[in-house]
Each structure stands twice: as structure tokens, then as C-alpha cells.
Design a protein around this motif. Sequence first.
Motif, PDB file in Angstrom:
ATOM      1  N   UNK A   1       0.847  -1.197   0.000  1.00 57.73           N
ATOM      2  CA  UNK A   1       0.000   0.000   0.000  1.00 57.73           C
ATOM      3  C   UNK A   1       0.878   1.241   0.000  1.00 57.73           C
ATOM      4  N   UNK A   2       0.537   2.181  -0.887  1.00 58.83           N
ATOM      5  CA  UNK A   2       1.319   3.396  -1.067  1.00 58.83           C
ATOM      6  C   UNK A   2       0.455   4.627  -0.816  1.00 58.83           C
ATOM      7  N   UNK A   3       1.071   5.618  -0.225  1.00 58.66           N
ATOM      8  CA  UNK A   3       0.446   6.925  -0.064  1.00 58.66           C
ATOM      9  C   UNK A   3       0.886   7.804  -1.234  1.00 58.66           C
ATOM     10  N   UNK A   4      -0.035   8.623  -1.718  1.00 54.01           N
ATOM     11  CA  UNK A   4       0.236   9.443  -2.900  1.00 54.01           C
ATOM     12  C   UNK A   4      -0.312  10.841  -2.710  1.00 54.01           C
ATOM     13  N   UNK A   5       0.449  11.824  -3.177  1.00 56.01           N
ATOM     14  CA  UNK A   5       0.005  13.227  -3.191  1.00 56.01           C
ATOM     15  C   UNK A   5      -0.009  13.685  -4.642  1.00 56.01           C
ATOM     16  N   UNK A   6      -1.116  14.291  -5.045  1.00 53.17           N
ATOM     17  CA  UNK A   6      -1.157  14.837  -6.399  1.00 53.17           C
ATOM     18  C   UNK A   6      -1.977  16.115  -6.407  1.00 53.17           C
ATOM     19  N   UNK A   7      -1.646  16.975  -7.337  1.00 52.72           N
ATOM     20  CA  UNK A   7      -2.434  18.178  -7.601  1.00 52.72           C
ATOM     21  C   UNK A   7      -2.240  18.520  -9.062  1.00 52.72           C
ATOM     22  N   UNK A   8      -3.196  19.243  -9.644  1.00 52.31           N
ATOM     23  CA  UNK A   8      -3.132  19.516 -11.087  1.00 52.31           C
ATOM     24  C   UNK A   8      -1.851  20.233 -11.484  1.00 52.31           C
ATOM     25  N   UNK A   9      -1.255  19.806 -12.580  1.00 52.28           N
ATOM     26  CA  UNK A   9      -0.115  20.485 -13.203  1.00 52.28           C
ATOM     27  C   UNK A   9       1.089  20.578 -12.282  1.00 52.28           C
ATOM     28  N   UNK A  10       1.217  19.631 -11.376  1.00 49.64           N
ATOM     29  CA  UNK A  10       2.354  19.644 -10.462  1.00 49.64           C
ATOM     30  C   UNK A  10       2.888  18.238 -10.278  1.00 49.64           C
ATOM     31  N   UNK A  11       4.086  18.158  -9.773  1.00 51.52           N
ATOM     32  CA  UNK A  11       4.700  16.855  -9.518  1.00 51.52           C
ATOM     33  C   UNK A  11       3.911  16.092  -8.473  1.00 51.52           C
ATOM     34  N   UNK A  12       3.792  14.782  -8.687  1.00 48.95           N
ATOM     35  CA  UNK A  12       3.159  13.972  -7.665  1.00 48.95           C
ATOM     36  C   UNK A  12       4.244  13.273  -6.853  1.00 48.95           C
ATOM     37  N   UNK A  13       3.877  12.883  -5.633  1.00 51.08           N
ATOM     38  CA  UNK A  13       4.833  12.264  -4.724  1.00 51.08           C
ATOM     39  C   UNK A  13       4.259  10.949  -4.205  1.00 51.08           C
ATOM     40  N   UNK A  14       5.182  10.029  -3.905  1.00 56.06           N
ATOM     41  CA  UNK A  14       4.817   8.716  -3.406  1.00 56.06           C
ATOM     42  C   UNK A  14       5.610   8.386  -2.143  1.00 56.06           C
ATOM     43  N   UNK A  15       4.999   7.630  -1.265  1.00 60.76           N
ATOM     44  CA  UNK A  15       5.726   7.058  -0.151  1.00 60.76           C
ATOM     45  C   UNK A  15       6.426   5.783  -0.594  1.00 60.76           C
ATOM     46  N   UNK A  16       7.099   5.145   0.361  1.00 60.92           N
ATOM     47  CA  UNK A  16       7.895   3.958   0.045  1.00 60.92           C
ATOM     48  C   UNK A  16       7.061   2.679   0.068  1.00 60.92           C
ATOM     49  N   UNK A  17       5.872   2.750   0.642  1.00 62.53           N
ATOM     50  CA  UNK A  17       4.979   1.603   0.670  1.00 62.53           C
ATOM     51  C   UNK A  17       5.061   0.809   1.961  1.00 62.53           C
ATOM     52  N   UNK A  18       3.964   0.137   2.275  1.00 59.95           N
ATOM     53  CA  UNK A  18       3.912  -0.741   3.437  1.00 59.95           C
ATOM     54  C   UNK A  18       3.146  -2.001   3.053  1.00 59.95           C
ATOM     55  N   UNK A  19       3.674  -3.146   3.445  1.00 55.60           N
ATOM     56  CA  UNK A  19       3.099  -4.420   3.032  1.00 55.60           C
ATOM     57  C   UNK A  19       1.927  -4.791   3.932  1.00 55.60           C
ATOM     58  N   UNK A  20       0.830  -5.170   3.305  1.00 58.15           N
ATOM     59  CA  UNK A  20      -0.334  -5.715   4.008  1.00 58.15           C
ATOM     60  C   UNK A  20      -0.555  -7.133   3.489  1.00 58.15           C
ATOM     61  N   UNK A  21      -0.579  -8.088   4.388  1.00 59.15           N
ATOM     62  CA  UNK A  21      -0.809  -9.479   4.019  1.00 59.15           C
ATOM     63  C   UNK A  21      -2.000 -10.006   4.793  1.00 59.15           C
ATOM     64  N   UNK A  22      -2.991 -10.499   4.062  1.00 53.85           N
ATOM     65  CA  UNK A  22      -4.197 -11.046   4.685  1.00 53.85           C
ATOM     66  C   UNK A  22      -4.179 -12.552   4.424  1.00 53.85           C
ATOM     67  N   UNK A  23      -3.959 -13.306   5.480  1.00 53.01           N
ATOM     68  CA  UNK A  23      -3.811 -14.750   5.331  1.00 53.01           C
ATOM     69  C   UNK A  23      -4.079 -15.438   6.657  1.00 53.01           C
ATOM     70  N   UNK A  24      -4.623 -16.641   6.571  1.00 55.59           N
ATOM     71  CA  UNK A  24      -4.830 -17.440   7.775  1.00 55.59           C
ATOM     72  C   UNK A  24      -3.640 -18.365   8.015  1.00 55.59           C
TER      73      UNK A  24
END
Length: 116
Positions: free
Chosen positions: A93-116
Amino acid sequence: QVQLVESGGGLVQPGGSLRLSCAVSGRLYSAYKLAWYRRPAGKYRELVAFIAADDTTYYVDAVKGRFTISRDSAWNTVYLQMDSLKPEDTAVYYCNYERPWAQEYWGQGTQVTVSS
């Protein structure tokens, strides 16, 4: 410049819950969106939800009614509360920032695992 740092991922059983956090720093300006994306293994990154500067929220159909995006009052942190998790929610899962006509930014991500 905007910096995004995700946390809160982990291993959870089906039906369980997790809350992801995205620490936001830097100047946000206006008309922006802060979003959560995810990338399942071997697949493309996909939008999960976003919250806009006017507090409008949006969710993809796959998570409606199960996930909730929110923020603190100062826009320092954006959250993704994930309930009734399913194995198909497993992804980075990644966090993202965006706005019109501007650079967007991303986080490094975090793993989510759903399993029994």
C-alpha cells in the motif's frame, strides 16, 4: 516538496482490521488529493481511495463499506482504516500526493498481508 511515510502494515487474518498511516510533511498548496494506492504481487498499482483538500472522499468499489480514509485536523497524517479484510486485499500500500499540473509524490509503501 512533499514527503510521505507510510506505516501500519502487517499480517492479519481474513476478517481482521488494520489501520495504515501516512505521515505528510511539506507544503500541500491547494486543490490536492491524498490517496492510497496498492500493488498486489505481479499486478499493476491501483487506486484504493482518496481524500481531497475539500474533504471529498472516493473509494473504489472493491473496498466500499470496508475501508475508510480520513485525516487529522492539520493534514499531518492520512489514515486508511481497513476492516473485513480479504486475502485479495494483500498488497503493498502506497500513499500518494497529487495536484493539477504539479509533480506527484509517493511514499515507500507498506506491506499488508491477509492470510490465515
